[in-house]
Design a protein around this motif. Structure first.
Motif, PDB file in Angstrom:
ATOM      1  N   ALA A   1      11.062 -13.155  -7.125  1.00 42.31           N
ATOM      2  CA  ALA A   1       9.912 -13.572  -7.673  1.00 42.31           C
ATOM      3  C   ALA A   1       9.586 -14.830  -7.108  1.00 42.31           C
ATOM      4  CB  ALA A   1       9.948 -13.567  -8.983  1.00 42.31           C
ATOM      5  N   ARG A   2      10.708 -15.805  -6.820  1.00 45.36           N
ATOM      6  CA  ARG A   2      10.568 -17.048  -6.054  1.00 45.36           C
ATOM      7  C   ARG A   2       9.950 -16.968  -4.781  1.00 45.36           C
ATOM      8  NH1 ARG A   2       8.869 -21.956  -7.741  1.00 45.36           N
ATOM      9  NH2 ARG A   2       9.832 -23.231  -6.167  1.00 45.36           N
ATOM     10  N   ASP A   3      10.528 -16.158  -4.016  1.00 48.52           N
ATOM     11  CA  ASP A   3      10.073 -16.072  -2.661  1.00 48.52           C
ATOM     12  C   ASP A   3       8.726 -15.473  -2.501  1.00 48.52           C
ATOM     13  OD1 ASP A   3      12.822 -16.242  -1.616  1.00 48.52           O
ATOM     14  OD2 ASP A   3      13.245 -14.288  -1.801  1.00 48.52           O
ATOM     15  N   THR A   4       8.626 -14.593  -3.510  1.00 46.96           N
ATOM     16  CA  THR A   4       6.955 -14.169  -3.428  1.00 46.96           C
ATOM     17  C   THR A   4       6.097 -15.386  -3.769  1.00 46.96           C
ATOM     18  OG1 THR A   4       7.629 -11.924  -4.203  1.00 46.96           O
ATOM     19  CG2 THR A   4       5.376 -12.454  -4.595  1.00 46.96           C
ATOM     20  N   ARG A   5       6.470 -15.947  -4.709  1.00 52.97           N
ATOM     21  CA  ARG A   5       5.592 -17.140  -5.226  1.00 52.97           C
ATOM     22  C   ARG A   5       5.356 -18.288  -4.340  1.00 52.97           C
ATOM     23  NH1 ARG A   5       4.467 -21.900  -7.714  1.00 52.97           N
ATOM     24  NH2 ARG A   5       3.408 -21.743  -9.594  1.00 52.97           N
ATOM     25  N   ASP A   6       6.612 -18.623  -3.628  1.00 59.28           N
ATOM     26  CA  ASP A   6       6.664 -19.181  -2.314  1.00 59.28           C
ATOM     27  C   ASP A   6       5.452 -18.975  -1.145  1.00 59.28           C
ATOM     28  OD1 ASP A   6       8.319 -21.161  -3.727  1.00 59.28           O
ATOM     29  OD2 ASP A   6      10.198 -20.328  -2.376  1.00 59.28           O
ATOM     30  N   SER A   7       5.705 -17.695  -1.009  1.00 55.94           N
ATOM     31  CA  SER A   7       4.819 -17.416   0.000  1.00 55.94           C
ATOM     32  C   SER A   7       3.235 -17.282  -0.357  1.00 55.94           C
ATOM     33  CB  SER A   7       5.115 -15.823   0.389  1.00 55.94           C
ATOM     34  OG  SER A   7       4.120 -15.278   1.334  1.00 55.94           O
ATOM     35  N   LEU A   8       2.929 -16.989  -1.590  1.00 58.34           N
ATOM     36  CA  LEU A   8       1.792 -16.991  -2.191  1.00 58.34           C
ATOM     37  C   LEU A   8       1.317 -18.269  -2.115  1.00 58.34           C
ATOM     38  CD1 LEU A   8       1.972 -14.291  -5.003  1.00 58.34           C
ATOM     39  CD2 LEU A   8       0.565 -14.071  -2.987  1.00 58.34           C
ATOM     40  N   LEU A   9       1.998 -19.515  -2.647  1.00 58.90           N
ATOM     41  CA  LEU A   9       1.691 -20.634  -2.571  1.00 58.90           C
ATOM     42  C   LEU A   9       1.252 -21.143  -1.148  1.00 58.90           C
ATOM     43  CD1 LEU A   9       1.051 -23.198  -4.507  1.00 58.90           C
ATOM     44  CD2 LEU A   9       3.334 -23.646  -3.850  1.00 58.90           C
ATOM     45  N   ARG A  10       2.022 -20.814  -0.304  1.00 56.99           N
ATOM     46  CA  ARG A  10       1.637 -21.246   1.105  1.00 56.99           C
ATOM     47  C   ARG A  10       0.088 -20.735   1.593  1.00 56.99           C
ATOM     48  NH1 ARG A  10       6.257 -23.174   4.702  1.00 56.99           N
ATOM     49  NH2 ARG A  10       4.566 -22.648   6.410  1.00 56.99           N
ATOM     50  N   LEU A  11       0.057 -19.461   1.098  1.00 61.44           N
ATOM     51  CA  LEU A  11      -1.214 -18.806   1.343  1.00 61.44           C
ATOM     52  C   LEU A  11      -2.283 -19.391   0.651  1.00 61.44           C
ATOM     53  CD1 LEU A  11      -0.215 -15.029   1.634  1.00 61.44           C
ATOM     54  CD2 LEU A  11      -1.012 -16.315   3.530  1.00 61.44           C
ATOM     55  N   ALA A  12      -2.298 -19.707  -0.413  1.00 66.33           N
ATOM     56  CA  ALA A  12      -3.270 -20.528  -1.243  1.00 66.33           C
ATOM     57  C   ALA A  12      -3.851 -21.907  -0.685  1.00 66.33           C
ATOM     58  CB  ALA A  12      -2.817 -20.853  -2.687  1.00 66.33           C
ATOM     59  N   VAL A  13      -2.772 -22.775  -0.246  1.00 63.92           N
ATOM     60  CA  VAL A  13      -2.905 -23.890   0.165  1.00 63.92           C
ATOM     61  C   VAL A  13      -3.699 -23.685   1.503  1.00 63.92           C
ATOM     62  CG1 VAL A  13      -1.818 -25.799   1.381  1.00 63.92           C
ATOM     63  CG2 VAL A  13      -1.019 -24.964  -0.899  1.00 63.92           C
ATOM     64  N   MET A  14      -3.225 -22.787   2.348  1.00 70.63           N
ATOM     65  CA  MET A  14      -3.977 -22.706   3.717  1.00 70.63           C
ATOM     66  C   MET A  14      -5.270 -22.056   3.551  1.00 70.63           C
ATOM     67  SD  MET A  14      -2.853 -19.882   6.964  1.00 70.63           S
ATOM     68  CE  MET A  14      -3.283 -18.453   5.703  1.00 70.63           C
ATOM     69  N   PHE A  15      -5.659 -21.219   2.667  1.00 72.15           N
ATOM     70  CA  PHE A  15      -7.022 -20.624   2.304  1.00 72.15           C
ATOM     71  C   PHE A  15      -7.757 -21.642   1.791  1.00 72.15           C
ATOM     72  CE2 PHE A  15      -4.733 -16.416   1.253  1.00 72.15           C
ATOM     73  CZ  PHE A  15      -4.903 -15.907   2.604  1.00 72.15           C
ATOM     74  N   SER A  16      -7.151 -22.779   1.087  1.00 70.20           N
ATOM     75  CA  SER A  16      -8.133 -23.897   0.530  1.00 70.20           C
ATOM     76  C   SER A  16      -8.258 -24.756   1.766  1.00 70.20           C
ATOM     77  CB  SER A  16      -7.419 -24.608  -0.277  1.00 70.20           C
ATOM     78  OG  SER A  16      -7.900 -25.848  -0.834  1.00 70.20           O
TER      79      SER A  16
END
Length: 162
Positions: free
Chosen positions: A108-123
């Motif tokens: 779940a941590r790996d998934t969260r890290d990737s999702l967080l990177r995506l969220a920052v990029m989209f912002s």
């Protein structure tokens, strides 16, 4: 195989074949939508320990990356600021990298890290899209030194370093 199918689907979707200020604006709005979806996935993951990364979400990220590539080419082809083209190319590559990371996530941590990177990029993409649109709408694009801050072809750049 899944990555190949996503790439084919992304290429067939209705983004304009030639990038434009309109595509930059649409790309920015899509980035906002993806940021919200990604934030929701992070919240779900934090609450339940898992998130449902759907094929539709993955396809939207592929489309985002494809449009970013087109926007980078548009900036380069219209004598836009080289750093802006570089940013678009970087976002396209990061989208694909994070899709791979989501597929390969073991925790779940790996998934969260990737999702967080995506969220920052989209912002960030929302801001970059606005800048690209404004630059294109003015008669004279932002000044550019002519020195590319990143290569258009990373393979060629890596070969040059050998």
């Amino acid at each position: 195989m899944k990555r190949i199918l996503l790439a084919i689907a992304a290429a067939a979707l209705p983004f304009s074949a030639s990038a434009s200020p309109e595509l930059a604006g649409n790309w920015g709005m899509k980035a906002g939508d993806l940021r919200e979806q990604t934030a929701s996935l992070i919240e779900t993951l934090d609450a339940s320990g898992k998130a449902d990364i759907t094929p539709a979400f993955e396809t939207e990220i592929e489309r985002f990356a494809y449009a970013a590539t087109q926007l980078g080419r548009w900036i380069d082809g219209n004598d836009g600021p080289s750093d802006l083209g570089c940013i678009f190319r970087g976002m396209a590559e990061e989208g694909v990298v994070q899709l791979d990371a989501l597929e390969e996530a073991e925790t779940a941590r790996d998934t969260r890290d990737s999702l967080l990177r995506l969220a920052v990029m989209f912002s960030d993409a929302e801001v970059i899209a606005a800048a690209a649109t404004q630059s294109a709408l003015h008669a004279t694009p932002a000044l550019d030194s002519g020195l590319a801050s990143c290569p258009v072809n990373t393979a060629a750049a890596k070969a040059a370093l050998k």
